[in-house]
Design an enzyme around this catalytic site. Structure first.
Site, PDB file in Angstrom:
ATOM      1  N   ASP A   1       6.698  40.116  48.474  1.00  0.00           N
ATOM      2  CA  ASP A   1       5.236  40.218  48.493  1.00  0.00           C
ATOM      3  C   ASP A   1       4.954  41.706  48.544  1.00  0.00           C
ATOM      4  O   ASP A   1       5.178  42.348  49.575  1.00  0.00           O
ATOM      5  CB  ASP A   1       4.683  39.523  49.743  1.00  0.00           C
ATOM      6  N   HIS A   2       4.494  42.264  47.441  1.00  0.00           N
ATOM      7  CA  HIS A   2       4.457  43.731  47.381  1.00  0.00           C
ATOM      8  C   HIS A   2       3.494  44.334  48.406  1.00  0.00           C
ATOM      9  O   HIS A   2       3.620  45.499  48.744  1.00  0.00           O
ATOM     10  CB  HIS A   2       4.193  44.223  45.948  1.00  0.00           C
TER      11      HIS A   2
ATOM     12  N   HIS B   1      -0.662  37.770  49.829  1.00  0.00           N
ATOM     13  CA  HIS B   1      -0.973  39.112  50.336  1.00  0.00           C
ATOM     14  C   HIS B   1      -1.891  39.085  51.572  1.00  0.00           C
ATOM     15  O   HIS B   1      -1.600  39.702  52.582  1.00  0.00           O
ATOM     16  CB  HIS B   1      -1.654  39.954  49.260  1.00  0.00           C
TER      17      HIS B   1
HETATM   18  C1  BG6 Z   1      -0.971  40.832  42.348  1.00  0.00           C
HETATM   19  C2  BG6 Z   1      -1.955  39.900  41.731  1.00  0.00           C
HETATM   20  O1  BG6 Z   1      -0.064  40.143  43.167  1.00  0.00           O
HETATM   21  O2  BG6 Z   1      -1.663  41.790  43.129  1.00  0.00           O
HETATM   22  C3  BG6 Z   1      -2.967  40.658  40.883  1.00  0.00           C
HETATM   23  O3  BG6 Z   1      -1.269  38.957  40.921  1.00  0.00           O
HETATM   24  C4  BG6 Z   1      -3.625  41.733  41.711  1.00  0.00           C
HETATM   25  O4  BG6 Z   1      -3.942  39.783  40.351  1.00  0.00           O
HETATM   26  C5  BG6 Z   1      -2.577  42.583  42.391  1.00  0.00           C
HETATM   27  O5  BG6 Z   1      -4.409  42.528  40.832  1.00  0.00           O
HETATM   28  C6  BG6 Z   1      -3.221  43.550  43.349  1.00  0.00           C
HETATM   29  O6  BG6 Z   1      -2.257  44.428  43.823  1.00  0.00           O
HETATM   30  P1  BG6 Z   1      -2.660  45.868  44.298  1.00  0.00           P
HETATM   31  O7  BG6 Z   1      -1.389  46.448  44.810  1.00  0.00           O
HETATM   32  O8  BG6 Z   1      -3.215  46.580  43.120  1.00  0.00           O
HETATM   33  O9  BG6 Z   1      -3.688  45.650  45.358  1.00  0.00           O
END
Ligand code: BG6
Length: 503
Positions: free
Chosen positions: A192-193, A255
């Site tokens: 989960d980034h 997230h």
């Molecule tokens: C991803 C989603 O996991 O996270 C995207 O699939 C979203 O839809 C993105 O835009 C948002 O990531 P960040 O790091 O730009 O907030």
């Protein structure tokens, strides 16, 4: 000025990283740059190789050329020379994911390369492919013995699984069951980034590396918590995936619930995957389930229509390419959650996320209770104090509280104290994928999701998903692109002093 910097550094063992989906967007946008940056910072061992696997008709040489192109953007000549050396560690296996012979060839390639490169048969498999392909990959990794570790001369074997992890509770359970046939839980890294973002990690340091905030971190002092992840971007080129998914699945199940758990969890006894995992799971277990009949009270969705974002006209979601003209997919979702435990009883947690909103910002705000009795005249409308953790784009922490405005009269005003990451620490924060990849290579799953956590998160959201997809469900509220979402979301905040705090 920063004093007493304590760094915990552990270089990973030698390894072979195998990326399934090697010609895809994720590999070229995130994974290869992450590996390259880690190597440039000296965080990788001397011995490592990368094997790309994909259907596209490439070979070692053409794959390396592709990677050089990826790395080329705005690099200086020194970097280019280093990149030429870097790509010599890259190899390519072409094949169909559903074909067992692909994995036999992969195994042969590994058997040849590993002794040459001294990677000690430590293997990390990265599934950078659409989720429907995961079963095709996992089973043959088992059949060809590639998932085995610490036997017959093998080192460790780990698998990183990208999000989305399942489409609903049942499919997440199925995927866990499939993985568990081939891998043990300690070998599985569900990415989960958001957990790799600096400020998300800093939440725990902020809470537990200081003794002054934790005493306030509970129902006695906190009125409510807001977690917002607002995006100005629309669905871009991902409508094919997004239209079958929606904001609840895409952002909240993973997230935002991970951020909520990091904010709400009890202090673990040690900072490791096991202790942190248990505390996070307990948070999900404390969330009061929403029944299908209550969904309208606790959840709001929306879909953007044409509008203007940052001065640019934008089309509505239904006009985007690859979106069904009658799509009911939500591009905005907001939830009001209640935690039934001693620390948070009665403190609403408000989560919201949306595409094509006014500003791009991810923040967590704790709004504190009003003082029990205000002794100052004309102070009844005074805003409550807040603590905001800015996750992106400007990483930092700010505190708002009331102070006396200088002058002969007793006038009160709100003041802000800001800590800005970039200003204080300088330099560049690592990309989330760098942190997470390095952690997996070191065998540290603290910032990854466990099977229980993933299943529980889906279970909690199922009533909302079912209510929203029921044929009898109400029309999806609309909001103009460039706004803060549908007006209906205001109904989630009750009480005159509560309102959405827009970043
Ligand atoms: C991803 C989603 O996991 O996270 C995207 O699939 C979203 O839809 C993105 O835009 C948002 O990531 P960040 O790091 O730009 O907030």
């Amino acid at each position: 000025m920063v004093d007493n910097l304590i760094i915990t550094e552990q270089c990973p063992d030698p390894f072979a990283l195998v990326i399934f989906g090697a010609s895809g967007d994720l590999t070229h946008r995130k994974l290869i740059p992450a590996l390259w940056n880690l190597q440039q910072q000296g965080r990788l061992p001397e011995s490592f190789i990368l094997l790309g696997v994909a259907r596209r008709d490439l070979n070692d040489a053409s794959f390396r050329r592709q990677v050089l192109d990826t790395l080329q953007d705005d690099r200086n000549a020194r970097d280019r020379a280093a990149a030429e050396v870097f790509v010599q560690r890259l190899f390519y296996v072409q094949g169909d994911y559903a074909d067992l012979t692909t994995y036999r060839r992969l195994r042969e390639r590994l058997d040849t390369l590993e002794p040459q490169w001294g990677t000690d048969r430590n293997r990390c498999f990265y599934c950078a492919v659409p989720p429907q392909v995961y079963p095709d990959i996992v089973q043959p990794l088992g059949q060809t013995g590639l998932s085995c570790e610490h036997s017959a001369g093998c080192g460790w074997s780990r698998i990183i699984v990208e999000k989305p992890f399942g489409h609903d509770h049942e499919s997440a359970q199925r995927l866990n069951a499939l993985l568990h046939v081939v891998f043990s839980e300690h070998q599985i890294y569900r990415i989960d980034h958001y957990l790799g973002k600096e400020t998300v990690q800093n939440i725990l340091v902020f809470r537990l590396g200081n003794s002054m905030f934790e005493p306030l971190w509970n129902r006695r002092y906190v009125d409510h918590v807001q977690i917002t992840s607002a995006e100005t971007a629309g669905v871009e080129h991902r409508a094919g995936y997004y239209d079958g998914s929606g904001a609840l699945r895409d952002m909240i199940q993973n997230h935002l619930l991970q951020v909520l758990c990091t904010i709400a969890m009890e202090p673990p006894s040690t900072f490791d995957a096991y202790s942190v995992g248990i505390e996070k799971l307990k948070v999900l277990q404390a969330i009061r389930p929403i029944s299908i009949g209550e969904v309208d009270r606790y959840a709001v969705r929306g879909q953007y229509e044409a509008g203007e974002v940052e001065g640019q006209p934008c089309q509505g979601y239904l006009e985007e390419p690859d979106v069904a003209r009658d799509s009911r997919t939500e591009t905005y979702a907001a939830l009001r959650l209640t935690l039934d435990n001693w620390r948070w009883q009665g403190v609403p947690f408000l989560l919201r996320t949306g595409k094509r909103l006014k500003t791009r910002a991810t923040t967590v705000t704790l709004q504190f209770r009003q003082p029990p009795h205000l002794i100052f005249p004309h102070a009844s409308g005074l805003p409550a104090s807040t603590l905001t953790l800015h996750i992106q784009p400007d990483e930092g922490i700010s505190l708002s509280f009331n102070g006396k405005i200088p002058g002969p009269d007793l006038c009160l005003g709100t003041v802000h104290m800001d800590f800005d990451y970039a200003e204080t620490f300088g330099g560049r924060s690592p990309e989330a994928y760098e942190t997470l990849l390095l952690d997996c290579l070191r065998g540290d799953a603290t910032l990854y999701g466990s099977s229980d956590w993933v299943e529980k998160s889906w279970e909690l959201l199922m009533p909302v998903l079912e209510a929203w997809t029921a044929p009898s469900s109400r029309r999806v509220p609309r909001y103009p692109a460039g706004s803060w979402g549908p007006r209906e979301a205001d109904t989630l905040l009750e009480g005159e002093w509560r309102q959405w705090l827009n970043p």
